[in-house]
Enzyme design. Structure first.
Site, PDB file in Angstrom:
ATOM      1  N   SER A  16       0.804  -1.286   0.027  1.00 26.46           N
ATOM      2  CA  SER A  16      -0.037   0.057   0.069  1.00 26.46           C
ATOM      3  C   SER A  16       1.052   1.268  -0.220  1.00 26.46           C
ATOM      4  CB  SER A  16      -1.079  -0.032   1.293  1.00 26.46           C
ATOM      5  OG  SER A  16      -1.458   1.350   1.320  1.00 26.46           O
ATOM      6  N   SER A  18      -0.541   4.184   1.133  1.00 26.72           N
ATOM      7  CA  SER A  18      -0.984   4.978   1.881  1.00 26.72           C
ATOM      8  C   SER A  18      -0.075   5.543   2.971  1.00 26.72           C
ATOM      9  CB  SER A  18      -2.457   4.310   2.633  1.00 26.72           C
ATOM     10  OG  SER A  18      -3.384   4.310   1.581  1.00 26.72           O
ATOM     11  N   LYS A  68     -14.451  -3.411   3.173  1.00 31.20           N
ATOM     12  CA  LYS A  68     -15.073  -1.846   3.169  1.00 31.20           C
ATOM     13  C   LYS A  68     -16.648  -2.246   3.841  1.00 31.20           C
ATOM     14  CE  LYS A  68     -12.342   0.362  -0.107  1.00 31.20           C
ATOM     15  NZ  LYS A  68     -12.431   1.271  -1.503  1.00 31.20           N
ATOM     16  N   ASN A  89     -14.476   3.647   3.809  1.00 30.83           N
ATOM     17  CA  ASN A  89     -12.981   3.447   3.635  1.00 30.83           C
ATOM     18  C   ASN A  89     -12.284   4.441   4.545  1.00 30.83           C
ATOM     19  OD1 ASN A  89     -13.109   5.983   2.657  1.00 30.83           O
ATOM     20  ND2 ASN A  89     -11.632   5.801   1.197  1.00 30.83           N
ATOM     21  N   ASP A 104     -13.616   7.716  -1.399  1.00 31.00           N
ATOM     22  CA  ASP A 104     -13.238   7.353  -2.540  1.00 31.00           C
ATOM     23  C   ASP A 104     -14.100   8.107  -3.541  1.00 31.00           C
ATOM     24  OD1 ASP A 104     -11.694   5.302  -1.955  1.00 31.00           O
ATOM     25  OD2 ASP A 104     -13.468   3.683  -1.638  1.00 31.00           O
ATOM     26  N   GLY A 134     -19.152  -0.837  -6.829  1.00 30.76           N
ATOM     27  CA  GLY A 134     -18.976  -0.100  -5.871  1.00 30.76           C
ATOM     28  C   GLY A 134     -18.277   1.255  -6.308  1.00 30.76           C
ATOM     29  N   ALA A 135     -17.199   1.341  -7.003  1.00 31.40           N
ATOM     30  CA  ALA A 135     -16.450   2.402  -7.516  1.00 31.40           C
ATOM     31  C   ALA A 135     -17.590   3.558  -8.190  1.00 31.40           C
ATOM     32  CB  ALA A 135     -15.569   1.951  -8.226  1.00 31.40           C
ATOM     33  N   ARG A 156     -22.958  -3.216 -18.233  1.00 32.23           N
ATOM     34  CA  ARG A 156     -23.337  -4.616 -18.885  1.00 32.23           C
ATOM     35  C   ARG A 156     -24.373  -5.301 -18.569  1.00 32.23           C
ATOM     36  NH1 ARG A 156     -18.649  -9.141 -17.901  1.00 32.23           N
ATOM     37  NH2 ARG A 156     -19.367  -8.543 -15.756  1.00 32.23           N
ATOM     38  N   THR A 157     -24.649  -5.000 -17.262  1.00 29.47           N
ATOM     39  CA  THR A 157     -25.796  -5.446 -16.481  1.00 29.47           C
ATOM     40  C   THR A 157     -26.745  -4.455 -16.078  1.00 29.47           C
ATOM     41  OG1 THR A 157     -24.353  -7.336 -15.444  1.00 29.47           O
ATOM     42  CG2 THR A 157     -26.855  -7.072 -14.442  1.00 29.47           C
ATOM     43  N   TYR A 220      -5.467   2.131 -12.867  1.00 37.77           N
ATOM     44  CA  TYR A 220      -4.083   2.683 -12.959  1.00 37.77           C
ATOM     45  C   TYR A 220      -3.170   1.718 -12.939  1.00 37.77           C
ATOM     46  CZ  TYR A 220      -4.466   1.856  -7.819  1.00 37.77           C
ATOM     47  OH  TYR A 220      -4.522   1.346  -6.458  1.00 37.77           O
TER      48      TYR A 220
HETATM   49  P1  ATR Z   1     -15.733  -2.062  -8.126  1.00 40.49           P
HETATM   50  O1  ATR Z   1     -16.286  -2.237  -6.565  1.00 40.49           O
HETATM   51  O2  ATR Z   1     -14.369  -2.168  -8.501  1.00 40.49           O
HETATM   52  O3  ATR Z   1     -16.417  -1.176  -8.870  1.00 40.49           O
HETATM   53  P2  ATR Z   1     -17.531  -4.336  -8.975  1.00 40.49           P
HETATM   54  O4  ATR Z   1     -18.490  -3.736  -7.796  1.00 40.49           O
HETATM   55  O5  ATR Z   1     -17.270  -5.758  -8.637  1.00 40.49           O
HETATM   56  O6  ATR Z   1     -16.128  -3.589  -8.743  1.00 40.49           O
HETATM   57  O7  ATR Z   1     -18.062  -3.823 -10.278  1.00 40.49           O
HETATM   58  C1  ATR Z   1     -17.183  -4.345 -11.414  1.00 40.49           C
HETATM   59  C2  ATR Z   1     -17.901  -3.368 -12.700  1.00 40.49           C
HETATM   60  O8  ATR Z   1     -17.109  -3.790 -13.722  1.00 40.49           O
HETATM   61  C3  ATR Z   1     -19.418  -3.741 -12.996  1.00 40.49           C
HETATM   62  O9  ATR Z   1     -19.902  -2.336 -13.403  1.00 40.49           O
HETATM   63  C4  ATR Z   1     -19.203  -4.857 -13.929  1.00 40.49           C
HETATM   64  O10 ATR Z   1     -20.327  -5.062 -14.602  1.00 40.49           O
HETATM   65  P3  ATR Z   1     -21.393  -5.956 -14.521  1.00 40.49           P
HETATM   66  O11 ATR Z   1     -22.154  -5.063 -13.382  1.00 40.49           O
HETATM   67  O12 ATR Z   1     -22.275  -6.057 -15.544  1.00 40.49           O
HETATM   68  O13 ATR Z   1     -20.803  -7.089 -13.933  1.00 40.49           O
HETATM   69  C5  ATR Z   1     -18.000  -4.337 -14.832  1.00 40.49           C
HETATM   70  N1  ATR Z   1     -17.128  -5.487 -15.487  1.00 40.49           N
HETATM   71  C6  ATR Z   1     -16.463  -6.062 -15.098  1.00 40.49           C
HETATM   72  N2  ATR Z   1     -15.846  -6.915 -16.002  1.00 40.49           N
HETATM   73  C7  ATR Z   1     -16.538  -6.431 -17.147  1.00 40.49           C
HETATM   74  C8  ATR Z   1     -16.396  -6.898 -18.781  1.00 40.49           C
HETATM   75  N3  ATR Z   1     -15.551  -7.974 -19.077  1.00 40.49           N
HETATM   76  N4  ATR Z   1     -17.151  -5.999 -19.301  1.00 40.49           N
HETATM   77  C9  ATR Z   1     -17.863  -5.112 -19.062  1.00 40.49           C
HETATM   78  N5  ATR Z   1     -18.185  -4.841 -17.621  1.00 40.49           N
HETATM   79  C10 ATR Z   1     -17.270  -5.533 -16.724  1.00 40.49           C
END
Ligand code: ATR
Length: 276
Positions: A16, A18, A68, A89, A104, A134-135, A156-157, A220
């Site tokens: 880290s 931090s 978290k 966080n 964040d 989450g981000a 995607r979803t 990053y």
């Molecule tokens: P974080 O906390 O870093 O945001 P997360 O909550 O696991 O991580 O969310 C991951 C994000 O990346 C989601 O928006 C996910 O899309 P889905 O909601 O459809 O799962 C997206 N993601 C991850 N892999 C992907 C891929 N190959 N193509 C498109 N979106 C992707």
């Protein structure tokens, strides 16, 4: 003078940055103290670890992956930044009570406005968030708090995007986002697509990108993702996500100490560290 006792829990956190960031902040403000790494293994008894942590009487600490959300039941109060996202966080101890924040999203927005102050003047223009994890949730709420009013989430979803936004019309599929891209003046990539080792991937095509746009990527590793390289080649402005690390720390430090720290030169130092 009092010495601050700060730290980080998470796993794995050995690498880290931090401690480096917060020790610079302490120095820059003429404060004394320590920022310790307190790694908690996933096999550990988390409740017992929390008891130990409370007994240490720290002034505050950061929480990173994978704790978290797991820390929520151990806190006395949540700030809106944490309750909106459902994740913490940063914890501060005030009069013996543990209060959870999430810096964040606010850190991300600070970093964006630090690099592109003109965005503060166009808060009504269309902003596209790619991803709904989450981000994305944290950034979405921090953008609203900062006064941005026209936010769209593409994911995607679709259900996950719909759960973040305030109106159904503000959701797009990734393909729709590609097709409508030229309407947006700010595009924020929040998924892990493009992260090492899959550095040849991009979450959407930038064919329709308007050159008068800022494209930001919170990935990053690498700093220059394929998406950012394509955005730059298309004549757009780019924002590398690593500085989010610095500004989430700046906001956490402000919550703990009341000092808003100057981050001068730390962006470039951080970039050099990340690039090895
Ligand atoms: P974080 O906390 O870093 O945001 P997360 O909550 O696991 O991580 O969310 C991951 C994000 O990346 C989601 O928006 C996910 O899309 P889905 O909601 O459809 O799962 C997206 N993601 C991850 N892999 C992907 C891929 N190959 N193509 C498109 N979106 C992707």
């Amino acid at each position: 003078m009092r010495a601050y006792r700060l730290g980080l829990i998470g796993y794995p956190i050995r690498h880290s940055l931090s401690p480096w960031i917060h020790e610079q902040f302490l120095q820059r403000n003429g404060l004394t103290g320590k920022y310790e790494l307190m790694e908690i293994s996933p096999e550990a008894d988390f409740a017992a670890e929390m008891e130990n942590l409370k007994a240490m009487e720290l002034d505050g600490w950061n929480i990173t992956v994978p704790y978290k959300e797991k820390i929520l039941p151990y806190l006395d109060e949540l700030d809106a930044s944490a309750s909106q996202v459902g994740a913490v966080n940063t914890v501060v101890r005030r009069e013996g009570r543990l209060i959870g924040y999430n810096t964040d999203g606010t850190g991300y927005v600070r970093s964006l406005l630090h690099h592109y102050p003109h965005l503060a003047e166009i808060k009504g223009s269309k902003v596209l968030l790619l991803g709904a994890g989450g981000a994305a949730k944290g950034i979405y709420h921090a953008l609203l708090l900062a006064g941005f009013t026209n936010l769209t989430v593409a994911n995607r979803t679709l259900d996950k995007a719909a759960a973040i936004v305030q109106e159904e019309a503000d959701v797009l599929t990734l393909r729709e986002a590609e097709a409508e891209l030229n309407q947006f003046r700010l595009v924020i990539q929040t998924t892990n697509v493009g992260m090492k080792p899959n550095t040849d991937d991009t979450v959407i095509s930038l064919k329709q990108l308007h050159r008068d746009t800022v494209v930001s990527d919170i990935v990053y590793q690498p700093l220059w993702t394929k998406l950012l390289k394509e955005a730059e080649a298309a004549g757009a402005s780019v924002h590398c996500g690593h500085t989010m690390l610095l500004y989430q720390a700046q906001h956490a430090f402000e919550i703990w100490t009341g000092h808003l720290t100057d981050t001068k030169d730390m962006d470039t130092q951080l970039q050099a560290i990340l690039e090895g």
